[in-house]
Design an enzyme around this catalytic site. Structure first.
Site, mmCIF file in Angstrom:
data_model
loop_
_atom_site.group_PDB
_atom_site.id
_atom_site.type_symbol
_atom_site.label_atom_id
_atom_site.label_comp_id
_atom_site.label_asym_id
_atom_site.label_seq_id
_atom_site.Cartn_x
_atom_site.Cartn_y
_atom_site.Cartn_z
ATOM 1 N N GLU A 183 0.269 -3.145 12.822
ATOM 2 C CA GLU A 183 1.484 -3.741 12.779
ATOM 3 C C GLU A 183 2.105 -3.503 14.106
ATOM 4 O OE1 GLU A 183 0.310 -2.330 10.145
ATOM 5 O OE2 GLU A 183 0.035 -3.838 8.587
ATOM 6 N N HIS A 252 4.551 -0.052 -2.016
ATOM 7 C CA HIS A 252 4.574 -1.493 -1.980
ATOM 8 C C HIS A 252 5.794 -2.097 -2.531
ATOM 9 C CE1 HIS A 252 0.533 -0.589 -0.985
ATOM 10 N NE2 HIS A 252 0.379 -1.709 -0.435
#
Ligand SMILES: Cc1ncc(C[n+]2csc(CCOP(=O)(O)OP(=O)(O)O)c2C)c(N)n1
Ligand SMILES: [Mg+2]
Lengths: 446, 347
Positions: A183, A252
């Site tokens: 990322e 998450h």
């Protein structure tokens, strides 16, 4: 042994039994694919867990809307005395992921000209938020050769949440680019490509993983224009699901909207329905500024009307989902669904709530917030996120600083609990914002 | 057969290289223990898959089926409690191989108060400080510097412990892995980096994501020796573990083990699995299965008969069924648990 239709993803509630790959009397090995099941996300393969013989197929191929837990076949398992099915139906512990009602359709009303936030006319083609986002990208990619999509699993896998479905086929590998799990690297690479004249759409599989990359979003993308005295722009869209999904626990499930909305130099968008998702994503791709575009996994599968043809929604304008004179519920993203459900409940008690969807969080449509407050004199902010230093806190500051004379009661915020999101079903339910919390807050200020 | 990184390196002024690992020769009891542990992990994961399908487990659930030999062979070589272990979200097998009670692991999967994280962590977030198991991390690659930090603590305290740091082939592309490699070698940290190369990161095969797809070489520019190991053979894994631990415990710094393995199931429970063929999966199951291989050898060497192995299977199934019943019946956490343990202190 009874074979029940399993839940094949965190959000699956039903599926289509697309095909049987075995017939009655066949023997099966562990791992053998015995059926194909279609969900709104994808076609998935159902494997046999154990060696055995298919005694009966109970649900014919092609059946739609088969609920999770339905017995679909009878299997005689080899070498094991038939044991009574271990568990019955899904226990109460695993109630459906979110106790939210589908949003009621927005009442039709004549569009009001800007600057007041307006109700949007109903009508158009029904589609999911997922499809609307995909169409927005596809249309802009057709329109502008500089636009490309990059991220983990966006191309061959068709998107981890299937938002980029079909783009590879249409635009090829040059413009739909699978990245390694990197990322920080690809966010920075996207910024460089934007500086170099392209129009990247960088997908984060979820915004939880954008934390790996946040330096580039804030230090590289957001500050470029200012630091260069306006010489260099950074037209890039960082997009992906944000906020809580279903039972995926603390790492998450978080809403990063307040983080990004705090940063000058960014545009931050968090749409609720499909029309806004499409219209705002198209605007985001076209703007010369860096945009953080926050989607929501639980909304991807919801269907809404989307206007036919070219549909652009201006950045920086809130939207009224319903009018009411007693109280204003301000929200964004999935919080709008909670606010609409609360408004429907309040209506039964004779309380008319106005629902204002911020849609863009930076710049904030202060005019729309204040105009609604002037009409209702009461306000509750609904946010699927933590309470501290939240978007809600910002909206309350706007009301205090600029709308004080219109206030008949303190502005309240109704949010998730101030804790990392727990995994256990009961604790998760308790932690997330829900319509009943909103109704209670409204009653307390009326 | 293990493969070594091409270069040797200079350690403390002399040339020294990691010796060639040899396939482990287990005692009969040891081999049976390996067999039983691999079977326990397999049956446990099958059961977890079933409970997921019934809605008793929610969210993400990543099964370890196919990879059992890796964690079984490595964990057998360390001392739980003295050494440290850290991994990602595919962690059920690591918990079991670390000697943690299957019932509290399963109860965590069902989100019950009896779970090892009191139901608050779920499948991806399990920990046991007592057994030196430090998670259970959901962010791909984040466990790698954490593992080096555990090693830093071992070195700092001088307690002789080693940190086993597991991560995937996909995680091996994260930048923080290389920042960690540099520090680990620079400071000679007692850490074994274990890349569980199951050939896919979700739907992306190693060679679609990696410029250098021979992952055991990924430490080369940091002077970290690497070994490529057949991770489908528990004895090869156990043999490599000896070499790696000797190296690390003798103060020579980190080592990298690339375990070539395979996952039979989807990435998580929501994987359409279009990125590989059914034949590919079936081929590995039939030709390389670590449990079948152990079973064949155990019988061929006369360590146990087929019937004796079937008895082990029955016992394991019963243990797993009991864990599942326990996990189904255990109560959910009290609602007051929602706000506990956010911080340790009150202020
Ligand atoms: C930083 C980050 N990016 C993306 C993800 C989503 N994700 C979860 S697992 C995974 C694939 C990892 O593959 P690999 O490292 O090979 O491990 P395996 O799943 O094969 O065990 C991805 C992309 C994540 N959890 N964290
Ligand atoms: Mg992998």
């Amino acid at each position: 042994m009874e074979l029940r239709l399993p839940a094949m993803s965190p959000t699956m509630e039903e599926g289509t039994l697309a095909a049987w790959l075995v017939k009655e009397g066949d023997t099966v090995r562990p791992g053998q694919v015995i059926a194909e099941v279609e969900t709104d996300k994808a076609t998935m393969e159902l494997e046999a867990d154990e060696a055995g013989t298919i005694v009966a197929l109970k649900v014919p191929a092609g059946t739609d809307g088969v609920k999770v837990g339905t017995v679909i076949a009878e299997i005689a398992v080899d070498g094991e005395a038939p044991r009574p099915a271990a568990a019955s139906q899904p226990a109460s512990a695993s109630a459906p992921p979110r106790p939210l009602q589908p949003a009621p359709g927005a009442p039709a009303a004549a569009p009001v000209a800007r600057p007041a936030a307006a109700l949007q006319p109903a009508g158009g083609r029904r589609m999911t938020v997922r499809e609307a986002l995909r169409d927005a990208m596809a249309e802009e990619m057709h329109r502008d050769e500089r636009v490309f999509v990059m991220g983990e699993e966006v191309a061959h896998y068709q998107g981890a949440y299937k938002v980029t479905q079909g783009l590879l086929e249409t635009f090829g590998e040059r413009r739909v680019v699978d990245t390694p799990i990197t990322e920080y690297g690809f966010a920075g690479l996207g910024v460089g490509a934007a500086m170099g004249g392209l129009r990247p759409i960088v997908e984060f599989m979820t915004f939880n993983f954008a934390m790996q990359a946040i330096d580039h979003i804030i230090n590289s993308a957001a500050k470029t224009s200012y630091m260069s005295g306006g010489q260099m722009r950074c037209p890039i869209v960082f997009r992906g699901p944000n906020g809580a999904a279903a039972r995926v626990a603390a790492q998450h499930s978080q809403n990063f909207a307040p983080w990004y909305a705090a940063v000058p130099g960014l545009v931050v968008i968090a749409p609720y329905d499909a029309a806004d998702a499409k219209g705002l994503l198209k605007s985001a791709i076209r703007t010369p500024d860096p945009v953080v575009f926050l989607e929501n996994e639980l909304l991807y599968g919801r269907s809404f009307d989307v206007p036919e043809g070219e549909h652009l929604v201006p950045i920086g304008r809130a939207r009224l989902h319903r009018e009411g004179r007693d109280v204003t519920l301000v929200s964004y993203s999935i919080g709008v669904e909670v606010a609409l459900a609360a408004a429907a409940e309040l209506e039964e008690e004779g309380i008319e709530a106005e629902v204002l969807d911020l849609r863009t969080l930076r710049p904030l449509d202060e005019a729309a917030i204040l105009a609604s407050l002037a009409r209702t004199n009461r306000m509750v902010v609904v946010e699927e996120g933590w309470p501290r230093c939240s978007v809600a806190a910002e909206v309350i500051a706007v009301a205090m600083e600029q709308g004080f004379d219109d206030l008949d009661a303190p502005v309240l915020r109704v949010t998730n609990a101030d804790v990392p999101l727990p995994y256990a079903a009961n604790l998760e339910r308790a932690a997330l914002v829900k319509p009943s919390d909103v109704v209670r807050a409204v009653r307390s200020i009326l | 057969m293990a493969r070594k990184a091409a270069r040797t390196k200079e350690v403390e002024g002399r040339f020294d290289a990691v010796p060639e690992p040899v396939r482990h020769s287990p005692s009969p009891q040891e081999y049976l223990d390996f067999y039983r542990m691999m079977l326990l992990i397999r049956r446990f994961e099958e059961k977890a898959g079933q409970l997921y399908g019934m809605g008793l487990i929610g969210g993400f659930c990543h099964l370890y089926i196919g990879q059992e030999a890796v964690v079984t062979g490595l964990q057998a070589a360390i001392t739980p409690g003295r050494d440290s272990v850290v991994t990602g979200y595919r962690d059920h097998g690591h918990m079991l191989a670390n000697g943690i009670d299957p019932r509290v692991v399963m109860a965590e999967l069902t989100g019950r108060a009896a779970g090892i994280s009191r139901g608050k962590g779920g499948s991806m977030h399990m920990f046991s400080v007592e057994k030196g198991f430090f998670g259970g991390h959901g962010i791909v690659g984040a466990q790698v510097p954490i593992g080096a930090g555990l090693a830093f603590a071992h070195k700092y305290r001088g307690d002789g412990g080693v940190a086993l740091t597991y991560f995937g082939d996909g995680a091996a592309n994260q930048g923080q892995v290389y920042e960690t490699f540099n520090m680990a070698e620079l400071w000679k940290l007692p850490v074994v980096f274990v890349i569980e190369n199951n050939q896919y990161a979700m739907g992306t095969s190693v060679n679609r994501a990696s410029a250098e797809d021979q992952l055991y070489r990924r430490g080369e520019s940091f002077r970290i020796e690497g070994l490529q190991v057949d991770g489908m053979d528990v004895l090869e894994v156990r043999g490599a573990a000896t070499v790696a631990l000797d190296w690390v415990r003798s103060g020579k710094g980190p080592i990298l083990l690339e375990m070539k393995t395979y996952r039979y199931r989807g990435h998580s429970m929501s994987d359409p699995a279009k990125y590989r063929t059914r034949d590919e999966v079936q081929h590995v199951r039939e030709q390389q299965d670590p449990i079948d291989r152990a079973q064949r050898e155990i019988v061929a060497q006369g360590i146990a008969t087929e019937d004796e192995l079937k008895a082990i299977d029955r016992a394991v199934r019963a243990e797993v069924a009991e864990a599942a019943d326990f996990a189904e019946q255990a109560p959910e956490p009290e609602l007051s648990e929602l706000v506990t343990d956010v911080l340790a202190e009150t202020y």
